[in-house]
Design a protein around this motif. Sequence first.
Motif, PDB file in Angstrom:
ATOM      1  N   GLN A   1       0.830  -1.205   0.000  1.00 30.41           N
ATOM      2  CA  GLN A   1       0.000   0.000   0.000  1.00 30.41           C
ATOM      3  C   GLN A   1       0.867   1.259   0.000  1.00 30.41           C
ATOM      4  O   GLN A   1       0.643   2.197  -0.796  1.00 30.41           O
ATOM      5  CB  GLN A   1      -0.916   0.005   1.222  1.00 30.41           C
ATOM      6  CG  GLN A   1      -2.096  -0.921   1.121  1.00 30.41           C
ATOM      7  CD  GLN A   1      -2.941  -0.874   2.379  1.00 30.41           C
ATOM      8  OE1 GLN A   1      -2.426  -0.849   3.488  1.00 30.41           O
ATOM      9  NE2 GLN A   1      -4.253  -0.876   2.213  1.00 30.41           N
ATOM     10  N   CYS A   2       1.859   1.297   0.879  1.00 28.83           N
ATOM     11  CA  CYS A   2       2.735   2.475   0.954  1.00 28.83           C
ATOM     12  C   CYS A   2       3.534   2.647  -0.332  1.00 28.83           C
ATOM     13  O   CYS A   2       3.776   3.775  -0.778  1.00 28.83           O
ATOM     14  CB  CYS A   2       3.679   2.344   2.155  1.00 28.83           C
ATOM     15  SG  CYS A   2       2.844   2.344   3.756  1.00 28.83           S
ATOM     16  N   SER A   3       3.930   1.514  -0.958  1.00 29.43           N
ATOM     17  CA  SER A   3       4.694   1.601  -2.204  1.00 29.43           C
ATOM     18  C   SER A   3       3.842   2.176  -3.329  1.00 29.43           C
ATOM     19  O   SER A   3       4.304   3.038  -4.107  1.00 29.43           O
ATOM     20  CB  SER A   3       5.219   0.205  -2.596  1.00 29.43           C
ATOM     21  OG  SER A   3       6.068  -0.315  -1.594  1.00 29.43           O
ATOM     22  N   CYS A   4       2.593   1.721  -3.442  1.00 33.95           N
ATOM     23  CA  CYS A   4       1.718   2.252  -4.489  1.00 33.95           C
ATOM     24  C   CYS A   4       1.443   3.742  -4.270  1.00 33.95           C
ATOM     25  O   CYS A   4       1.445   4.531  -5.229  1.00 33.95           O
ATOM     26  CB  CYS A   4       0.411   1.468  -4.508  1.00 33.95           C
ATOM     27  SG  CYS A   4       0.582  -0.253  -5.018  1.00 33.95           S
ATOM     28  N   ILE A   5       1.225   4.115  -3.011  1.00 34.99           N
ATOM     29  CA  ILE A   5       0.956   5.527  -2.719  1.00 34.99           C
ATOM     30  C   ILE A   5       2.156   6.391  -3.077  1.00 34.99           C
ATOM     31  O   ILE A   5       2.017   7.445  -3.721  1.00 34.99           O
ATOM     32  CB  ILE A   5       0.584   5.693  -1.232  1.00 34.99           C
ATOM     33  CG1 ILE A   5      -0.781   5.063  -0.958  1.00 34.99           C
ATOM     34  CG2 ILE A   5       0.558   7.173  -0.844  1.00 34.99           C
ATOM     35  CD1 ILE A   5      -1.147   5.016   0.501  1.00 34.99           C
ATOM     36  N   THR A   6       3.354   5.957  -2.678  1.00 32.63           N
ATOM     37  CA  THR A   6       4.549   6.770  -2.953  1.00 32.63           C
ATOM     38  C   THR A   6       4.853   6.819  -4.450  1.00 32.63           C
ATOM     39  O   THR A   6       5.368   7.834  -4.940  1.00 32.63           O
ATOM     40  CB  THR A   6       5.757   6.202  -2.198  1.00 32.63           C
ATOM     41  OG1 THR A   6       5.891   4.787  -2.489  1.00 32.63           O
ATOM     42  CG2 THR A   6       5.596   6.387  -0.701  1.00 32.63           C
ATOM     43  N   ALA A   7       4.550   5.737  -5.199  1.00 33.61           N
ATOM     44  CA  ALA A   7       4.783   5.767  -6.649  1.00 33.61           C
ATOM     45  C   ALA A   7       3.879   6.809  -7.316  1.00 33.61           C
ATOM     46  O   ALA A   7       4.336   7.598  -8.167  1.00 33.61           O
ATOM     47  CB  ALA A   7       4.537   4.381  -7.249  1.00 33.61           C
ATOM     48  N   VAL A   8       2.607   6.828  -6.930  1.00 33.01           N
ATOM     49  CA  VAL A   8       1.684   7.804  -7.509  1.00 33.01           C
ATOM     50  C   VAL A   8       2.069   9.228  -7.093  1.00 33.01           C
ATOM     51  O   VAL A   8       2.115  10.157  -7.933  1.00 33.01           O
ATOM     52  CB  VAL A   8       0.241   7.485  -7.078  1.00 33.01           C
ATOM     53  CG1 VAL A   8      -0.716   8.583  -7.544  1.00 33.01           C
ATOM     54  CG2 VAL A   8      -0.194   6.140  -7.640  1.00 33.01           C
ATOM     55  N   ILE A   9       2.347   9.426  -5.811  1.00 30.31           N
ATOM     56  CA  ILE A   9       2.711  10.759  -5.319  1.00 30.31           C
ATOM     57  C   ILE A   9       4.021  11.224  -5.946  1.00 30.31           C
ATOM     58  O   ILE A   9       4.181  12.410  -6.292  1.00 30.31           O
ATOM     59  CB  ILE A   9       2.805  10.764  -3.788  1.00 30.31           C
ATOM     60  CG1 ILE A   9       1.431  10.445  -3.171  1.00 30.31           C
ATOM     61  CG2 ILE A   9       3.310  12.098  -3.271  1.00 30.31           C
ATOM     62  CD1 ILE A   9       0.360  11.440  -3.515  1.00 30.31           C
ATOM     63  N   GLY A  10       4.987  10.306  -6.130  1.00 34.33           N
ATOM     64  CA  GLY A  10       6.256  10.678  -6.761  1.00 34.33           C
ATOM     65  C   GLY A  10       6.066  11.139  -8.193  1.00 34.33           C
ATOM     66  O   GLY A  10       6.684  12.119  -8.636  1.00 34.33           O
TER      67      GLY A  10
END
Length: 436
Positions: free
Chosen positions: A25-34
């Motif tokens: 979950q944190c990885s998907c969020i950071t990929a989108v935010i990045g």
Amino acid sequence: VADLWFIYSKPVPANGRELWTLFLQCSCITAVIGGLFYNWMFASLEYSWHLSIAMAVSFSLLLLLTLFLVHPARCVFSMIMPTLGTKQGRKLLLSTCTMIVVVNVLPNIISNIKTILQVIQCICKNSSESLLNSTALLGTAAWEFGDAVQETSNSINIHRPMNGHFQFSLLKNSSLIYQQMHLAGEKIGMDFLAIEVLVKDSVRVGNKLVAGFSMLYLCFESTWYLKNYLTNLRFDNFYITKKLKRLAADRKAAHLLVSPSKNLLRPTGMKLSREELMLCLVQAMLLTVSLMLMLVVVAMDHFAFSVADTAEKKASQFSMVPVTLNIKYNAKIGILSSLLEFFGLPSKELPLQDFKGSYRHYLIFSSAHCRISRPTPPNPSVLLAMGLLFCILYATVFLQTYAHRLCRKIAGSFFESWEEKRALYLYKKLSRKHKE
């Protein structure tokens, strides 16, 4: 979705499956935010692509570690998301609207002002040239007057001058005047170009400063909200939540919520409290000031086009001004008049031939050879885009209140035990008021 949110909002994962789920979950969020962060820096703030990539990668890695390891940080980040669509989103839309005005309207104003200056330069050039040519009338008049003097002197056998014509010198070379006018026009154009570049650079720097300050303020505000939520039971505690309803039903006091106080609100309702309404009105007033300033710039664009278009059309319609030079001359020659008067004898005067001449010239103020660029009309799509963006901006002013309520619900889902304490505090407060 409920299970994923439950794992995301838990302080500590219960097993390895929840741990890996939280990490994904944190990885998907950071990929989108990045990706959004890179696009924001490169497209909106106009940083270089390599600096944007470096900043986006560094920010994504730091955000991944923070979200995965720090439970309150996940709560703060989750509260940032709804306010990002209201407060920070409003600032980004306002910044975008400002850039649209600067990029599309200011160059158009400068172009129309240049057209006005070209019209003035054309009028000055043609009028000065025509005025200089009018001085040739003096030369013609002097030559004809000299012919008349020569004929008169020929009729008198006393004295014959070698040449009775007047020598009249004219300034035929007007290149110095044109050169000075050209230099003045170039200087004014360079000044306007420098102002345009200065305004664009100032807006770019201002957008970067506002964007950086807004992000820091957004993080600070979410952190401040969570701190007050966890330390003050009275802070933002006037909502009829599910926990409060359950607590009142368990204690058989549902009548407390049947006709709730005016200060209590349902978190999913559309009703606004007095404080929320005043905050919305203040934000709307500030937004209106920004709208008025941008409308002034757009009005200046229409005014500059109107003046340039009128000047360009009227310049070719200037009528020629007729100039007439009238010369009238009569003279008499007295032969030894002083000596005859000395002896008391009557003096004799010989009348000369009278001279009368009329010379016409026309002063021309415009010419078809003038290089005048056509005035540029205002772009109607700019006003349309501004209207659409400001409609969205005014909508975000009122959506901000509901985003604030969503922040409270997010905080309650991350700290359920503390939410129960807040519901119990509000229940006791309502019971005390009911008894009173």
